[in-house]
Design a protein around this motif. Sequence first.
Motif, PDB file in Angstrom:
ATOM      1  N   LYS A   1       0.609  -1.294   0.199  1.00  0.00           N
ATOM      2  CA  LYS A   1      -0.066   0.071   0.030  1.00  0.00           C
ATOM      3  C   LYS A   1       1.304   1.490   0.009  1.00  0.00           C
ATOM      4  CE  LYS A   1      -3.453  -1.812   2.857  1.00  0.00           C
ATOM      5  NZ  LYS A   1      -4.546  -2.281   3.681  1.00  0.00           N
ATOM      6  N   GLU A   2       1.786   1.229   0.944  1.00  0.00           N
ATOM      7  CA  GLU A   2       3.107   2.392   0.766  1.00  0.00           C
ATOM      8  C   GLU A   2       3.696   2.164  -0.842  1.00  0.00           C
ATOM      9  OE1 GLU A   2       6.919   4.096   2.986  1.00  0.00           O
ATOM     10  OE2 GLU A   2       5.966   2.038   4.153  1.00  0.00           O
ATOM     11  N   GLU A   3       3.716   1.245  -1.094  1.00  0.00           N
ATOM     12  CA  GLU A   3       4.522   1.754  -2.883  1.00  0.00           C
ATOM     13  C   GLU A   3       3.646   1.481  -3.632  1.00  0.00           C
ATOM     14  OE1 GLU A   3       5.880  -2.114  -4.206  1.00  0.00           O
ATOM     15  OE2 GLU A   3       7.232  -2.723  -2.686  1.00  0.00           O
ATOM     16  N   LEU A   4       2.064   1.266  -3.371  1.00  0.00           N
ATOM     17  CA  LEU A   4       1.234   2.192  -4.374  1.00  0.00           C
ATOM     18  C   LEU A   4       0.846   3.412  -4.485  1.00  0.00           C
ATOM     19  CD1 LEU A   4      -0.444   1.232  -6.442  1.00  0.00           C
ATOM     20  CD2 LEU A   4      -1.920   0.732  -4.857  1.00  0.00           C
ATOM     21  N   THR A   5       0.758   4.125  -3.266  1.00  0.00           N
ATOM     22  CA  THR A   5       0.810   5.949  -2.718  1.00  0.00           C
ATOM     23  C   THR A   5       1.688   6.478  -3.131  1.00  0.00           C
ATOM     24  OG1 THR A   5      -0.192   4.744  -0.661  1.00  0.00           O
ATOM     25  CG2 THR A   5       0.525   7.526  -0.833  1.00  0.00           C
ATOM     26  N   LEU A   6       3.009   5.729  -3.059  1.00  0.00           N
ATOM     27  CA  LEU A   6       4.313   6.564  -3.948  1.00  0.00           C
ATOM     28  C   LEU A   6       4.483   6.392  -5.294  1.00  0.00           C
ATOM     29  CD1 LEU A   6       6.047   6.613   0.092  1.00  0.00           C
ATOM     30  CD2 LEU A   6       4.796   8.367  -1.207  1.00  0.00           C
ATOM     31  N   ILE A   7       3.979   5.494  -5.791  1.00  0.00           N
ATOM     32  CA  ILE A   7       4.224   5.802  -7.596  1.00  0.00           C
ATOM     33  C   ILE A   7       4.367   6.311  -8.384  1.00  0.00           C
ATOM     34  CG2 ILE A   7       2.248   4.128  -8.089  1.00  0.00           C
ATOM     35  CD1 ILE A   7       3.632   2.097  -8.965  1.00  0.00           C
ATOM     36  N   GLN A   8       5.800   6.185  -9.109  1.00  0.00           N
ATOM     37  CA  GLN A   8       5.997   7.922  -9.886  1.00  0.00           C
ATOM     38  C   GLN A   8       5.811   7.272 -11.048  1.00  0.00           C
ATOM     39  OE1 GLN A   8       5.056  11.157  -9.039  1.00  0.00           O
ATOM     40  NE2 GLN A   8       4.525  10.268  -7.303  1.00  0.00           N
ATOM     41  N   ARG A   9       5.293   7.760 -12.430  1.00  0.00           N
ATOM     42  CA  ARG A   9       5.259   6.968 -13.458  1.00  0.00           C
ATOM     43  C   ARG A   9       6.987   7.196 -13.856  1.00  0.00           C
ATOM     44  NH1 ARG A   9       5.196   9.262 -19.400  1.00  0.00           N
ATOM     45  NH2 ARG A   9       5.166  11.455 -18.165  1.00  0.00           N
ATOM     46  N   GLY A  10       7.517   8.539 -13.885  1.00  0.00           N
ATOM     47  CA  GLY A  10       8.765   8.999 -14.459  1.00  0.00           C
ATOM     48  C   GLY A  10       8.918   8.377 -15.404  1.00  0.00           C
ATOM     49  N   ASN A  11      10.012   7.649 -16.280  1.00  0.00           N
ATOM     50  CA  ASN A  11      10.038   7.812 -18.036  1.00  0.00           C
ATOM     51  C   ASN A  11       9.901   6.888 -17.963  1.00  0.00           C
ATOM     52  OD1 ASN A  11      12.448  10.501 -17.699  1.00  0.00           O
ATOM     53  ND2 ASN A  11      13.771   9.267 -16.910  1.00  0.00           N
TER      54      ASN A  11
END
Length: 295
Positions: A154-164
């Motif tokens: 859940k923490e990873e899902l909250t902080l995930i970014q698309r980036g490149n």
Amino acid sequence: MVSEEPPSNESPIRVTTMSSSSDQNPNFNLNTQPPSAAEKPLIAVNITAQINEKLTPSTFPQWRAQFEALLIGYDLLDYAKGTLRCPTSAGTAADELCKIHWIQQDKLILSALLASTAPSITPLIATAKTSHEAWKKLNNLYASRSHTRAMQLKEELTLIQRGNRSITEYLHAVKALADEIAIIDHPISDDDLTLYVLNGLGPDFREIAAPIRARESSLAFEELHDLLVGHEAYLRRLEAATQHLVASANFKKTKQSAQGGNSSWSSKKTDSSRGPRGSSPECLYQLCHNLKWKG
């Protein structure tokens, strides 16, 4: 006066279907009594063919989901859950058969549980006498770890970014996290999943993120995927058109600069072809002044 025949005491037979080539309508003899537990066939679960991988400490959520689905499909989950207990023998032959049938079926489930675990886990449930006991031990051992894993996801899902990454790669990563959380804990709603996706898109997708957030109805993940992939294609076309315009402007500017340099060079060449230094107006004035002074 017609006398009524007494009802027969014979038990009805099971459902049978009979048909012949000359008669299109089959005859049915219906059995209105359900079969007893002793009459049910024993079911042996083929773990090798029906479970993808054996249970390890890191694969408990996936393994439990597969094993539960398998037991539900065979109508055997009540054995593992402990809701269907071993019947007591009342001294009759039928009760004794039901008890034997329950023990045999439960042992087959216990054998499947043992066969579906990794060698490092099998000794932990080897002393279990029933499938329910083994199932309970496994849940006690790994359910708490699964809860910790769910919090991390859940923490990873909250902080995930698309980036490149491309939109397809980014959405695949988000969906993988959401699916694993659903297996361990509970499914994530479409609205929450949409918010997770939009929060990690970045400024390039502000134009489409705003109307998606303003929607009154929920957006399915597949619909969100199509919208974002289409917007990504639009941004690529826009970027390609911008690069083409910039390249055209640079080429025109370079061409104009080249033409201006040639004109300056030609002007200097013309001035130098006018003759010697005295042919300039300043030199002519000085020459006339000298001649007048001499005269």
